[in-house]
Design an enzyme around this catalytic site. Sequence first.
Site, mmCIF file in Angstrom:
data_model
loop_
_atom_site.group_PDB
_atom_site.id
_atom_site.type_symbol
_atom_site.label_atom_id
_atom_site.label_comp_id
_atom_site.label_asym_id
_atom_site.label_seq_id
_atom_site.Cartn_x
_atom_site.Cartn_y
_atom_site.Cartn_z
ATOM 1 N N SER A 259 0.669 -1.069 -0.049
ATOM 2 C CA SER A 259 -0.174 0.142 -0.047
ATOM 3 C C SER A 259 0.877 1.163 0.082
ATOM 4 C CB SER A 259 -0.995 0.006 1.187
ATOM 5 O OG SER A 259 -1.493 -1.342 1.315
HETATM 6 N N1 SAH Z 1 -0.683 -4.990 4.197
HETATM 7 C C1 SAH Z 1 0.283 -5.304 2.925
HETATM 8 C C2 SAH Z 1 -0.488 -5.086 1.714
HETATM 9 C C3 SAH Z 1 -1.620 -5.997 1.416
HETATM 10 S S1 SAH Z 1 -2.170 -6.295 -0.367
HETATM 11 C C4 SAH Z 1 1.555 -4.577 3.097
HETATM 12 O O1 SAH Z 1 1.752 -3.971 3.913
HETATM 13 O O2 SAH Z 1 2.144 -5.042 2.062
HETATM 14 C C5 SAH Z 1 -3.543 -7.307 0.292
HETATM 15 C C6 SAH Z 1 -3.208 -8.879 0.692
HETATM 16 O O3 SAH Z 1 -4.520 -9.244 0.925
HETATM 17 C C7 SAH Z 1 -2.379 -9.707 -0.600
HETATM 18 O O4 SAH Z 1 -1.540 -9.942 -0.179
HETATM 19 C C8 SAH Z 1 -3.685 -10.615 -0.612
HETATM 20 O O5 SAH Z 1 -3.267 -11.969 -0.907
HETATM 21 C C9 SAH Z 1 -4.179 -10.774 0.514
HETATM 22 N N2 SAH Z 1 -5.466 -11.342 0.732
HETATM 23 C C10 SAH Z 1 -6.602 -11.239 -0.223
HETATM 24 N N3 SAH Z 1 -7.618 -12.064 0.475
HETATM 25 C C11 SAH Z 1 -7.233 -12.499 1.352
HETATM 26 C C12 SAH Z 1 -7.807 -13.611 2.450
HETATM 27 N N4 SAH Z 1 -9.146 -13.940 2.182
HETATM 28 N N5 SAH Z 1 -6.916 -13.939 3.473
HETATM 29 C C13 SAH Z 1 -5.756 -13.391 3.452
HETATM 30 N N6 SAH Z 1 -5.329 -12.652 2.747
HETATM 31 C C14 SAH Z 1 -6.029 -12.252 1.707
#
Ligand code: SAH
Length: 222
Positions: A70
């Site tokens: 992000s």
């Molecule tokens: N917080 C992260 C950015 C997150 S991007 C950072 O600091 O870099 C969103 C993430 O959510 C992705 O890696 C994706 O794989 C995860 N995601 C999406 N659906 C999910 C689910 N049902 N359970 C766990 N993770 C999930």
Amino acid sequence: MTEGADFPTEGTSAERKMRFLYALRSRGVTDTRVLLAMEKIDRGHFVRGLFAERAYEDMPLPIPCGQTISQPSVVGLMTQALSVQPRDKVLEVGTGSGYQAAILSQLARRVYTVDRHRRLVREASETFAALDLNNITAITTDGSFGLPDQAPFDRIIVTAAAEDPPGPLLAQLKVGGIMVVPVGQSDAVQGLIKVTRLETGFDYEELRPVRFVPLVEGIAAD
Ligand code: SAH
């Protein structure tokens, strides 16, 4: 050296850091503890490969598995809204690069972070170990169901967009606890929602528009 926002990656690392913190403040991240945590955790450790040199710009960047790290100001604003206390046990859904979890680790007693991609969990765990961030546990699981083994949580942060705040996550929040979650259709702009669990029921506050990758059901193949 060239001055100015057009070349934010140039200059010495101290100058880069000052510009990074200035950008956070000018976008509304004013909480001193959050700013200190973001000063301490170098985003450069969480962006690998081609985009590494852009780690200090206030923009989202691609990470493996088609996901994104992000934008720093959004990380700052979400962390600020979460109002983490030093004794808190925090759950993050969406480990991604591990950057958000690393910042939370500076503010909370214990951080659990989950992702549906094994590779992201493995790489983030390696980064946490290399940085000696020993109060984070990263787990591969479908975070829509939370982490029942470790529940309840003082704080929950979801960094992928849900159509509604997932019921299991609401159920795993302590009374007085806070959850921050982007809510809305996955391909549109979502609203960042702050949910507070009251003695009876929940209070919902809409904070600002955001854009996140969608929360997807099930564990990924990679
Ligand atoms: N917080 C992260 C950015 C997150 S991007 C950072 O600091 O870099 C969103 C993430 O959510 C992705 O890696 C994706 O794989 C995860 N995601 C999406 N659906 C999910 C689910 N049902 N359970 C766990 N993770 C999930």
